[in-house]
Design a protein around this motif. Sequence first.
Motif, short mmCIF file in Angstrom:
data_model
loop_
_atom_site.label_atom_id
_atom_site.label_comp_id
_atom_site.label_asym_id
_atom_site.label_seq_id
_atom_site.Cartn_x
_atom_site.Cartn_y
_atom_site.Cartn_z
N LYS A 3 0.84 -1.19 0.00
CA LYS A 3 0.00 0.00 0.00
C LYS A 3 0.87 1.24 0.00
CE LYS A 3 -3.86 -2.25 0.25
NZ LYS A 3 -4.85 -2.22 -0.80
N SER A 4 0.44 2.27 -0.72
CA SER A 4 1.19 3.53 -0.73
C SER A 4 0.92 4.27 0.57
CB SER A 4 0.75 4.39 -1.91
OG SER A 4 -0.61 4.70 -1.80
N ALA A 164 5.16 0.53 18.95
CA ALA A 164 4.60 1.11 17.73
C ALA A 164 3.08 1.02 17.80
CB ALA A 164 5.12 0.40 16.49
N GLU A 165 2.44 1.90 17.06
CA GLU A 165 0.98 1.99 17.02
C GLU A 165 0.60 2.13 15.54
OE1 GLU A 165 -2.43 4.82 19.16
OE2 GLU A 165 -0.30 5.18 19.48
N GLY A 166 0.04 1.07 14.96
CA GLY A 166 -0.13 1.04 13.51
C GLY A 166 -1.35 1.77 12.99
N PHE A 167 -1.24 2.33 11.82
CA PHE A 167 -2.30 3.01 11.03
C PHE A 167 -3.43 3.58 11.89
CE2 PHE A 167 -2.68 -1.66 10.45
CZ PHE A 167 -3.93 -1.93 10.95
N SER A 168 -3.07 4.47 12.79
CA SER A 168 -4.01 4.95 13.81
C SER A 168 -5.13 5.83 13.28
CB SER A 168 -3.26 5.69 14.91
OG SER A 168 -2.50 6.75 14.37
N THR A 169 -5.05 6.29 12.04
CA THR A 169 -6.12 7.14 11.52
C THR A 169 -7.09 6.41 10.61
OG1 THR A 169 -5.04 7.79 9.47
CG2 THR A 169 -4.41 8.99 11.45
N ALA A 170 -6.84 5.13 10.37
CA ALA A 170 -7.63 4.38 9.37
C ALA A 170 -8.82 3.71 10.04
CB ALA A 170 -6.75 3.35 8.66
N ILE A 171 -9.88 4.49 10.32
CA ILE A 171 -10.99 3.96 11.09
C ILE A 171 -12.13 3.40 10.23
CG2 ILE A 171 -10.59 5.19 13.24
CD1 ILE A 171 -12.92 6.53 10.54
N SER A 172 -11.90 3.22 8.93
CA SER A 172 -12.86 2.57 8.06
C SER A 172 -12.12 2.05 6.83
CB SER A 172 -13.99 3.53 7.65
OG SER A 172 -13.48 4.55 6.81
N SER A 174 -12.21 2.53 3.59
CA SER A 174 -11.76 3.47 2.57
C SER A 174 -10.58 4.32 3.03
CB SER A 174 -12.92 4.39 2.15
OG SER A 174 -13.32 5.20 3.25
N MET A 175 -10.29 4.32 4.33
CA MET A 175 -9.21 5.13 4.88
C MET A 175 -7.94 4.30 5.10
SD MET A 175 -11.50 7.38 7.52
CE MET A 175 -10.15 8.42 8.07
N GLU A 176 -7.91 3.10 4.57
CA GLU A 176 -6.74 2.23 4.72
C GLU A 176 -5.47 2.90 4.20
OE1 GLU A 176 -5.07 -1.94 2.77
OE2 GLU A 176 -7.21 -1.59 2.91
N TYR A 177 -4.38 2.74 4.94
CA TYR A 177 -3.08 3.26 4.50
C TYR A 177 -1.98 2.52 5.23
CZ TYR A 177 -2.49 5.95 8.86
OH TYR A 177 -2.33 6.32 10.17
N SER A 178 -0.74 2.80 4.87
CA SER A 178 0.42 2.21 5.54
C SER A 178 1.09 3.26 6.41
CB SER A 178 1.43 1.67 4.51
OG SER A 178 0.92 0.51 3.89
#
Length: 535
Positions: A3-4, A164-172, A174-178
């Motif tokens: 993922k980008s 570490a705390e992974g992808f903490s803003t991706a709460i749905s 469509s918001m998936e990210y690395s």
Amino acid sequence: MKKSYFSCMMGLLAAFFLLITCSPNPFFFRSNYTDTNSLIHQREKLQEEQFLKAHLKNGEVHIFREMWAVDTIQDLVIGKGSSYDFNRKKISEGQISIQIDSVAIFETNSKLEGTEKKRIRALGILAGVDVAIGVFCLTNPKACFGSCPTFYIDAQDNFHYADAEGFSTAISPSMEYSDIDALNPQFINENSFSITMKNEALETHVVNSVNLIAFPLQKDERVHQSPQDEFYLCRNIYSLKKAVGKEGEITGLLQQADRKERFSLADEENLSSREEIFLTFEDVKKPESLGLSLSFRQTLMTTYFIYSAMGYMGDEVGDIFARIETSDSTAEKLKNGIKKELGKIDIYVWNPKKEDWEFQAGFYETGPIAFNRQILPFSSSVTGEEIKVKLVLNKGLWRLDQVELTNIVKKVEPEVLDVCEVKKKGITDAVAKAEILGDERYLISMPGNEYQFIFEVPGAPQEYELFLVSGGYYIEWMRESWIKEKDILKLKQMVDNPSRYLKEEAKSYKEYERSMEQEFWNSKIDTKNFPHYGT
């Protein structure tokens, strides 16, 4: 990496509000849907009668009651219930059959178990869990422990501090990210390194990838990550000589990475108030190639806002998340709202010739659990052996652990290492490994789950600067206590007028502020003893 890199946060609040701003009367539904929706979220119904709501990408909603099944051959959900069109007019009552690929978000109060229900779990908001398992959060619902996946180098340590705390803003979805997290220098004796991922909250973690970046280090070298996810090889460390905040001298709190953090309490009149911290560094060599290294994390202020927003949604949480998933303008909306009002940690450098502060850039990373260590290369030339820096930041939002100056030698490119083995409960899990390595597959981690990821690191024994790269998204479970706080007008104010909201909400937040920390950590799930939900 599959993922980008994509960053958003506190923006996620703006995403919540998208439904409000994108159409007239977005919360006006016909009474039969409103009544049904309210009925299935009532306290006694949440615990006694199972339901599954499927919010389709075309705007339709289908509500299954009591009994439904997954057809894994045709990829269908089949059962009896009610169907509503985009305008929430009832289409039919009776047998329903829907393609899972057509679903934006599921919403349910049912414990989803079994391999055949993995795809529902990956899109499912679990509602009304307070009585069942969320007992820690009953007294203080806005202070419940919450996080994306947490990672630990030593799975037995760091009760308050994940590595570490992974992808903490991706709460749905469509918001998936690395997301990239610094693990700091580690000496690896053998050719392997392992890290444990835990689900310690009432959430579903849908993990697309876990990778390791390892830079071999020579003596006195460090590699730092910038807010733009670029990597810089650095030498020479200039320790902080003096630091002054509104409370006076705070040098001792910021000189060492010792977890003795400097933070302030929020302004009781306005949660968007900002403050200044002044830093002095001396005996600086090569001032033309400097970067500011900062170790920081957030307080629980953003957690409070996220949980407040979930509560304001009430029993319409599924409708709002479905709109997030189907709107093309979400990313643009994420740039504004409360995140912009709260701001970054802005960095200024004193120019003695101009006798003025010159703005450089800012740090921003969401999450109250793991420390972020990043570097900000100075964008303007700096001269002299004494360097003065000013931080401008929101009052009550940030925890600062250490600040240093260092010389940037050059930009370096990362080598990304794939997982070579995944273990669950100490046993090799080939399925989990295939899910992590597969381009279109996901590892679904439910509350209480632990997975150990093992990497082969060439060249050991050697000291390395390590970074963890994790990709995916997570779905917050809807607490019963949140549903009772429904306030659509308050939610609308958060997006339409965030500056006013932050002023009006200051008093309520201050009531939580001093006790939130203890309640937050007390409600963290013990992954060794928790009754697992799902795999």
